[in-house]
Design a protein around this motif. Structure first.
Motif, PDB file in Angstrom:
ATOM      1  N   ARG A   1       3.983 -37.960  26.305  1.00  0.00           N
ATOM      2  CA  ARG A   1       2.721 -37.404  25.800  1.00  0.00           C
ATOM      3  C   ARG A   1       1.579 -37.682  26.769  1.00  0.00           C
ATOM      4  O   ARG A   1       0.771 -36.800  27.061  1.00  0.00           O
TER       5      ARG A   1
ATOM      6  N   ASP B   1       2.156 -35.664  30.001  1.00  0.00           N
ATOM      7  CA  ASP B   1       1.909 -34.244  29.759  1.00  0.00           C
ATOM      8  C   ASP B   1       0.417 -33.957  29.641  1.00  0.00           C
ATOM      9  O   ASP B   1      -0.080 -32.928  30.132  1.00  0.00           O
TER      10      ASP B   1
ATOM     11  N   ASP C   1       3.576 -31.567  25.630  1.00  0.00           N
ATOM     12  CA  ASP C   1       3.067 -32.252  24.449  1.00  0.00           C
ATOM     13  C   ASP C   1       1.813 -33.019  24.842  1.00  0.00           C
ATOM     14  O   ASP C   1       1.796 -34.249  24.924  1.00  0.00           O
TER      15      ASP C   1
ATOM     16  N   THR D   1      -0.908 -34.279  23.724  1.00  0.00           N
ATOM     17  CA  THR D   1      -1.651 -34.719  22.531  1.00  0.00           C
ATOM     18  C   THR D   1      -2.182 -36.144  22.639  1.00  0.00           C
ATOM     19  O   THR D   1      -2.736 -36.666  21.687  1.00  0.00           O
TER      20      THR D   1
END
Length: 263
Positions: free
Chosen positions: A171, A174, A258, A260
């Motif tokens: 995460r 990314d 992802d 986030t």
């Protein structure tokens, strides 16, 4: 004669009552002392967890892949300490206590509360911070192994955290990768201004148009990290969609990001 027996019985009863009372109060005192020791252990553990989390936060943000390796080392270190004999634990505890004789010495950040960890730890090498992190794990493991008051304290590492770590690493990476792609596309649009070329490249990045039957796509190569990504746009009536992917050198693959994590 009967009074002698009565007196003796009363004396025996008094002594027995005294002994029972003494044992009862001794039990109460021991229970209170044990409870106080457990509270102290819980407070110390919370403090050490906080110190460890401060270091881990900086280590992970600096190099998430390297921190994953460090956490695996910490897991192995914990297991080794818990399995060691008393003499080995004593030697290790003596070494740590020599370097850090007080709990406050484990506060390796040691800065004002509003100073960022990055600034506070900038005077140390990554290796030094790693070793301090491992020393906290060692200290906590030593307490759990040798102090009955620490019997119910959670171990410093866990299989659950080890399992979650790769997911959170992805995460964060990314999220950072998407930011790089967005910035690269901004520079690409600026570089293309006033030209008819779809392909732009310099020392930092290369961007080229990638054919797709529906979407308008650009393949992006970040030269400094050797990463490849795709930027895709699609217009549907009044709606505009943008997507970012990880990709392969020929831009034939697309792996959803992802992105986030929050930094």
């Amino acid at each position: 004669m009967i009074w002698v027996w009565v007196g003796s019985a009363l004396l025996v009863g008094a002594v027995a009552s005294f002994l029972l009372s003494a044992r009862f109060f001794a039990s109460l005192i021991k229970e209170a002392a044990d409870e106080a020791a457990r509270h102290k252990a819980s407070d110390q553990n919370l403090l050490m967890r906080t110190f460890r989390r401060e270091l881990a936060n900086w280590l992970f943000k600096t190099d998430p892949d390297r921190y994953r390796v460090l956490y695996e080392r910490a897991r192995a270190t914990e297991t080794e300490v818990l399995a060691s004999d008393a003499a080995t634990r004593h030697t290790l505890l003596k070494r740590i206590a020599t370097d850090m004789p007080f709990i406050a010495d484990f506060d390796f950040v040691g800065s004002r509360e509003f100073v960022t960890y990055a600034d506070a730890l900038s005077v140390y090498s990554y290796e030094e911070v790693e070793e301090k992190y491992l020393d906290i794990v060692r200290w906590q493991s030593l307490q759990i192994a040798g102090d009955p008051a620490w019997k119910w304290i959670d171990k410093p590492t866990s299989d659950g955290d080890l399992k979650f770590l790769p997911e959170y690493t992805k995460r964060l990476k990314d999220t950072r990768f998407k930011k790089r792609l967005e910035e690269t596309m901004r520079l690409y649009r600026f570089a293309r201004s006033g030209t008819d070329s779809y392909d732009i490249e310099d020392d930092l990045f290369a961007v080229r148009h990638v054919y797709h039957i529906v979407e308008n796509r650009h393949g992006i190569h970040l030269r400094d990290t050797g990463e490849f990504g795709l930027f895709s746009t699609f217009d549907d009536d009044d709606r505009h969609f943008e997507s970012y992917y990880r990709s392969s050198p020929d831009f034939s693959e697309e792996h959803w990001l992802d992105a986030t994590a929050t930094e």
